[in-house]
Write an enzyme that holds these catalytic residues in place. Structure first.
Site, short mmCIF file in Angstrom:
data_model
loop_
_atom_site.label_atom_id
_atom_site.label_comp_id
_atom_site.label_asym_id
_atom_site.label_seq_id
_atom_site.Cartn_x
_atom_site.Cartn_y
_atom_site.Cartn_z
N SER A 1 0.82 -1.22 0.00
CA SER A 1 0.00 0.00 0.00
C SER A 1 0.85 1.26 0.00
CB SER A 1 -0.88 0.03 1.25
OG SER A 1 -1.77 -1.04 1.23
N HIS B 1 -0.87 -2.18 -7.32
CA HIS B 1 -1.60 -1.95 -6.08
C HIS B 1 -3.11 -2.02 -6.27
CE1 HIS B 1 -2.73 0.92 -2.58
NE2 HIS B 1 -2.74 -0.33 -2.18
N GLU C 1 -3.29 0.75 -9.08
CA GLU C 1 -2.19 1.69 -9.30
C GLU C 1 -0.95 0.91 -9.74
OE1 GLU C 1 -2.95 5.28 -6.10
OE2 GLU C 1 -2.20 3.38 -5.33
N ASN D 1 -3.69 6.45 -1.48
CA ASN D 1 -3.44 6.46 -0.04
C ASN D 1 -2.95 7.81 0.47
OD1 ASN D 1 -4.46 4.03 0.75
ND2 ASN D 1 -2.55 2.92 0.45
N1 CAA Z 1 -15.53 -8.94 -0.76
C1 CAA Z 1 -16.02 -9.15 -2.00
N2 CAA Z 1 -17.13 -8.55 -2.47
C2 CAA Z 1 -17.74 -7.69 -1.63
C3 CAA Z 1 -17.28 -7.41 -0.34
C4 CAA Z 1 -16.12 -8.08 0.09
N3 CAA Z 1 -15.57 -7.87 1.30
N4 CAA Z 1 -18.10 -6.51 0.24
C5 CAA Z 1 -19.05 -6.22 -0.67
N5 CAA Z 1 -18.84 -6.94 -1.79
C6 CAA Z 1 -19.62 -6.91 -3.02
C7 CAA Z 1 -21.00 -7.48 -2.82
O1 CAA Z 1 -21.01 -8.87 -3.08
C8 CAA Z 1 -21.81 -6.71 -3.84
O2 CAA Z 1 -21.60 -7.26 -5.11
P1 CAA Z 1 -22.77 -7.17 -6.23
O3 CAA Z 1 -23.32 -5.80 -6.20
O4 CAA Z 1 -22.07 -7.49 -7.52
O5 CAA Z 1 -23.76 -8.20 -5.83
C9 CAA Z 1 -21.15 -5.33 -3.85
O6 CAA Z 1 -19.83 -5.53 -3.34
C10 CAA Z 1 -21.87 -4.34 -2.98
O7 CAA Z 1 -21.96 -4.91 -1.68
P2 CAA Z 1 -23.06 -4.56 -0.60
O8 CAA Z 1 -24.34 -4.19 -1.31
O9 CAA Z 1 -23.11 -5.67 0.40
O10 CAA Z 1 -22.46 -3.36 0.22
P3 CAA Z 1 -22.12 -1.90 -0.24
O11 CAA Z 1 -22.99 -1.44 -1.35
O12 CAA Z 1 -22.09 -1.16 1.03
O13 CAA Z 1 -20.63 -2.00 -0.81
C11 CAA Z 1 -18.32 -1.84 -0.55
C12 CAA Z 1 -19.58 -2.51 -0.05
C13 CAA Z 1 -18.06 -2.21 -2.00
C14 CAA Z 1 -17.17 -2.34 0.32
C15 CAA Z 1 -18.52 -0.28 -0.44
O14 CAA Z 1 -18.91 0.03 0.85
C16 CAA Z 1 -17.29 0.51 -0.79
O15 CAA Z 1 -16.99 0.77 -1.95
N6 CAA Z 1 -16.55 0.93 0.28
C17 CAA Z 1 -15.34 1.72 0.11
C18 CAA Z 1 -14.21 0.80 -0.18
C19 CAA Z 1 -12.95 1.57 -0.39
O16 CAA Z 1 -12.84 2.77 -0.26
N7 CAA Z 1 -11.89 0.82 -0.73
C20 CAA Z 1 -10.56 1.38 -0.90
C21 CAA Z 1 -9.86 1.26 0.41
S1 CAA Z 1 -8.25 1.94 0.38
C22 CAA Z 1 -7.30 0.62 -0.05
O17 CAA Z 1 -7.72 -0.49 -0.23
C23 CAA Z 1 -5.88 0.97 -0.24
C24 CAA Z 1 -4.97 0.36 0.68
O18 CAA Z 1 -3.81 0.24 0.31
C25 CAA Z 1 -5.33 0.05 2.06
#
Ligand code: CAA
Length: 291
Positions: free
Chosen positions: A123, A144, A156, A195
């Protein structure tokens, strides 16, 4: 359709990110070997694949044939040599500790054929710090993914000064081939794009929390309802892992010497108590009922 003749992908580290990265490649038609040093983590990764693919079919989001093929494409092993010996590309997704990554890349350099590209999903650690542990720095770069890797479209790709243009191009094409949208960073910078932006928001959210201005629930609510983010910063830290937030802050503090980058008191407290978010069942929120 595999690009640049790539068939075999090895994912090292089956944790929070690795298990989903492996599935992304397997669903896209690559032969994937996923490995970890921890049998429990590997078992959980395999159980996730066995649960996730049928769920996609049941939801009508994936055909039975794609799910069956994806599962057949994916294998799990504790043996790094077996996992990496025939890999065209390795994606490393192990713990965010530089020494561990350098040691792994040196071993991969011994195990893998000369053409193999070694990419890190770190990350925040730029690949120039890792590439010098190998005799193939031109084939080392950052690739990434974002959490959850099966859902988030962005990848990325960071080209270090040592990375060959061809290596960056292959990884960009590979990312597109598995349905992701890559962005290319032409130069290395700590935290890459996302990030750096995310940490500015998280830093401020933690300051407001530590000052007692508002609860973490209300800060999340504010960001979700006023800015339209799908998750507020605390919910997001629980998803990506509070251990990761701690390592990122410590590394940045070490790099800059600036006390402003030290992990905030609540992050230190949660790191020590192993309240690392969803992965340990508790973070800012409670997940003891989650699968
Ligand atoms: N694993 C796999 N699929 C997942 C999941 C998980 N943990 N959580 C949710 N999903 C899928 C669901 O199966 C669903 O798929 P479909 O629509 O195709 O059926 C879809 O995502 C939407 O899920 P939900 O309706 O249950 O929930 P939601 O609409 O609240 O979405 C989320 C969940 C996609 C996580 C959404 O909340 C989101 O986009 N959150 C922000 C995530 C984010 O910002 N990520 C970047 C983080 S920073 C990073 O990763 C960098 C690093 O280096 C740390």
């Amino acid at each position: 359709m595999p690009v640049h003749g790539i068939k075999n992908v090895c994912v090292v580290g089956a944790g929070n990110m690795g298990h989903q990265i492996a599935l992304c490649f397997a669903i896209a038609g690559y032969q994937v070997k996923c490995t970890d040093i921890n049998p429990e983590v590997l078992k959980k990764a395999e159980e996730f694949a066995d649960r996730y693919l049928p769920e996609r079919v049941a939801k009508g989001k994936m055909s039975e044939e794609v799910a069956r093929q994806a599962r057949a494409n994916l294998s799990f092993t504790l043996d790094l040599k077996e996992a990496a010996a025939d890999a065209d590309v390795v994606v490393e997704a192990i713990i965010e500790k530089l020494d561990a990554k350098r040691e792994l890349f040196a071993r991969l350099d011994e195990i893998c054929p000369p053409h193999t590209i070694l990419a890190t999903n770190s990350s925040f650690i730029v690949s120039s710090k890792i590439a010098t542990a190998t005799r193939r720095p031109e084939k080392v770069c950052n690739m990434h993914f974002f959490n959850p890797a099966l859902v988030m479209k962005l990848v990325e790709v960071v080209k270090g000064p040592h990375t060959a243009q061809e290596t960056a191009q292959i990884i960009l094409d590979l990312a597109r081939d598995i349905g992701k949208v890559p962005v290319l960073l032409q130069k290395e910078i700590y935290g890459f794009l996302v990030n750096r932006i995310l940490s500015a928001i998280t830093h401020e959210a933690l300051y407001l929390y530590d000052m007692g201005i508002a609860s973490h629930e209300d800060i999340d609510r504010a960001v979700e309802l006023a800015l339209g983010h799908p998750m507020g910063p605390f919910r997001l830290m629980d998803l990506t892992g509070i251990d990761l937030s701690y390592y990122i802050a410590m590394e940045r503090y070490r790099e800059t010497g600036d006390p402003a980058h030290k992990p905030s008191p609540v992050i230190v407290e949660k790191f020590v108590k192993k309240e690392w978010g969803r992965k340990t069942g508790k973070g800012f929120y409670d997940y003891s009922d989650a699968k």
